[in-house]
Design an enzyme around this catalytic site. Structure first.
Site, PDB file in Angstrom:
ATOM      1  CG  ASP A 181      20.750  39.514  41.583  1.00  0.00           C
ATOM      2  OD1 ASP A 181      21.902  39.065  41.764  1.00  0.00           O
ATOM      3  OD2 ASP A 181      20.109  40.141  42.450  1.00  0.00           O
ATOM      4  CG  ASP A 184      23.837  24.400  28.958  1.00  0.00           C
ATOM      5  OD1 ASP A 184      23.582  23.205  29.179  1.00  0.00           O
ATOM      6  OD2 ASP A 184      24.571  25.090  29.697  1.00  0.00           O
ATOM      7  N   GLY A 212      34.858  29.046  24.646  1.00  0.00           N
ATOM      8  CA  GLY A 212      33.458  28.813  24.942  1.00  0.00           C
ATOM      9  C   GLY A 212      32.525  29.864  24.375  1.00  0.00           C
ATOM     10  CG  ASP A 235      43.870  23.354  33.909  1.00  0.00           C
ATOM     11  OD1 ASP A 235      43.305  22.996  34.953  1.00  0.00           O
ATOM     12  OD2 ASP A 235      43.487  24.320  33.227  1.00  0.00           O
ATOM     13  CD  GLU A 294      42.251  27.121  29.494  1.00  0.00           C
ATOM     14  OE1 GLU A 294      42.804  26.147  30.022  1.00  0.00           O
ATOM     15  OE2 GLU A 294      41.107  27.531  29.841  1.00  0.00           O
ATOM     16  CG  PHE A 306      39.451  36.382  28.923  1.00  0.00           C
ATOM     17  CD1 PHE A 306      38.212  36.787  29.403  1.00  0.00           C
ATOM     18  CD2 PHE A 306      40.340  37.357  28.479  1.00  0.00           C
ATOM     19  CE1 PHE A 306      37.866  38.128  29.452  1.00  0.00           C
ATOM     20  CE2 PHE A 306      40.007  38.707  28.514  1.00  0.00           C
ATOM     21  CZ  PHE A 306      38.767  39.096  29.006  1.00  0.00           C
ATOM     22  CG  ASP A 307      38.767  28.945  32.707  1.00  0.00           C
ATOM     23  OD1 ASP A 307      39.758  28.201  32.751  1.00  0.00           O
ATOM     24  OD2 ASP A 307      37.587  28.535  32.772  1.00  0.00           O
ATOM     25  CG  ASP A 346      27.780  28.054  23.588  1.00  0.00           C
ATOM     26  OD1 ASP A 346      28.472  29.069  23.417  1.00  0.00           O
ATOM     27  OD2 ASP A 346      28.014  27.210  24.469  1.00  0.00           O
ATOM     28  CG  LEU A 363      32.758  24.509  38.675  1.00  0.00           C
ATOM     29  CD1 LEU A 363      32.325  23.248  39.415  1.00  0.00           C
ATOM     30  CD2 LEU A 363      32.196  24.511  37.251  1.00  0.00           C
TER      31      LEU A 363
END
Length: 449
Positions: free
Chosen positions: A222, A232, A288, A392, A309, A283-284, A243, A157
């Site tokens: 930033d 979202d 997404g 995981d 992934e 890449f996690d 998305d 996160l």
């Protein structure tokens, strides 16, 4: 006494015959049929492979026996000496090995598990003590945990992406020292890239945590709520793009269709290469955002190695077991890798799911109707990263674990088949058992006489 006649394919395709006699001690038990079965290796892109259905059967037997004996006799040097001829035989086989798979020299170690962030003294410092051991095992690439500031200790996160000092694994200086040590031992380092989502470090006027800080004084990364996907709705101000991939509920989904986001994340990854020393990416949660966006990141950063992934559910029957035909699952992986530019690899979740069902007495699953391996390795081996478990699926999370009493069979399979095999660190003793023989053991071609 057991006598073995073995045919080994040499470089000029002539056959060298070895007759070796060796004593198998009573501590060796006959391995299950998995070690006596091998898949047809007529994979696309590897037409030079012979077509026998028993290519690696004896290889798998030897590896299984070696695993078993090593794990039982780890501290019993006298018994190891007694069976030295068997180990010498394995070494002879290795020396006559012939590599047929283009990516056979990429051997990846996952250098952490789910609880590594809790290690006293820091994980980077702990791993530093194992660099020499990892190098001796024949590892070419080490996958390191997410390096940035994160709301969660494991790093998944992320918030301030340029802040590597506020990581539970250690600080930026320790990370650089670790990477340098790996490089000095000929090992490249893979960063765990978590960019699908990002946690805000400040609240906006609505009281929503959607103000992002990059962790630098120059204002890089930033961003505000405009850079969140507008669907979202928990975090977005409604001005971003939809998305392009699947939603992630735990944190704001970044708008990867926004050119500012693409440029900023590309610059950040290139900074990880030039200033920190990373060589490639894992890449996690790569599903997404779209494969076309992944292609932009790949072309903009030119990693030495990269894997994504894409963890989707397989199809299951009424008995709770995977269906025999998993073509849809593996072709989804193959199509994603192709759409992402064809260079990036994908974790072969199809092979994992089928293999962990097959070792439970259902070995018929290991060949598809065309005589090929049933996972991604059967249709696109150059882009397949095989594994038994990761932080995981296994470790302390146990979200989809491989049967604990069949782990050695699983590794015997992935070490003797195409693809890039990954050994997770909490199973590292299995990897180290093969030491420097590992690279060659998984690439030679053996025929039984």
């Amino acid at each position: 006494m057991q006598k073995t006649n073995t045919l080994i394919k040499s470089q000029d395709h002539e056959v060298l015959k070895l007759s070796v006699s060796h004593q198998l001690p009573s501590s060796f038990s006959v391995p299950p049929p998995l070690t006596l079965i091998c898949l047809n290796n007529s994979f696309s892109g590897h037409s030079s492979l012979p077509q026998s259905s028993s290519h690696f059967s004896y290889c798998m037997l030897l590896i299984y026996l070696f695993f078993q004996q090593y794990m039982q006799l780890y501290y019993d040097l006298s018994v190891i000496k007694q069976n030295l001829r068997l180990y010498i035989y394995i070494y002879i086989l290795v020396q006559f090995s012939q590599s047929y798979v283009s990516k056979c020299l990429v051997n990846k170690l996952q250098g952490f598990d789910w609880d590594s962030s809790n290690k006293q003294g820091g994980w980077y410092n702990t791993l530093m003590n194992s660099v020499g051991q990892i190098a001796k095992a024949g590892v070419t690439h080490v996958w390191l945990p997410p390096p940035t500031h994160s709301v969660s200790p494991q790093g998944y996160l992320p918030g301030k992406l340029y802040d590597l000092d506020d990581s539970k694994y250690g600080n930026e200086a320790e990370l650089k020292s670790l990477i340098d040590a790996f490089h000095q031992n000929g090992i490249k380092c893979i960063a765990d890239i978590v960019i699908n989502h990002r946690c805000g470090t400040k609240q906006d006027g609505r009281g929503i945590w959607c103000i992002f800080e990059g962790g630098r004084s120059d204002g890089r990364l930033d961003w505000g709520p405009h850079y969140i996907c507008r669907d979202d709705t928990q975090y977005s101000d409604g001005t971003g793009n939809l998305d392009s991939g699947e939603a992630y509920a735990a944190a704001p989904d970044l708008d990867h269709l926004n050119p500012v986001v693409q440029q900023g994340l590309t610059e950040w990854m290139n900074w990880l290469k030039s200033d920190i020393g990373f060589d490639g990416w894992r890449f996690d949660f790569a599903k997404g955002y779209s494969a076309s966006v992944m292609k932009i990141y790949m072309e903009g950063t030119s990693p030495d190695f990269a894997v994504g992934e894409i963890w989707n559910s397989m199809s299951y029957g009424g008995d709770g077991k995977p269906n025999y035909n998993q073509d849809q699952h593996r072709y989804d992986l193959a199509n994603w890798a192709t759409a992402a530019g064809g260079v990036i690899a994908a974790f072969d979740f199809t092979t994992k799911g089928i293999l962990q069902a097959a070792v439970e007495g259902e070995l018929w699953r290991l060949v598809d109707p065309n005589g090929r391996a049933p996972g991604l390795i059967g249709i696109m081996p150059k882009n397949a990263v095989t594994f038994i478990d990761n932080h995981d699926t296994g470790s302390t999370q146990q979200l989809w674990p491989f049967p604990s009493d069949k782990v050695m069979q699983g590794y015997a399979y992935i070490l003797t088949h195409p693809g890039v095999p990954t050994i997770v660190r909490f199973r590292f003793q299995i990897k180290y058992a093969l030491n420097y023989m590992y690279i060659n053991v998984r690439t030679f071609h053996v025929l039984e006489n």
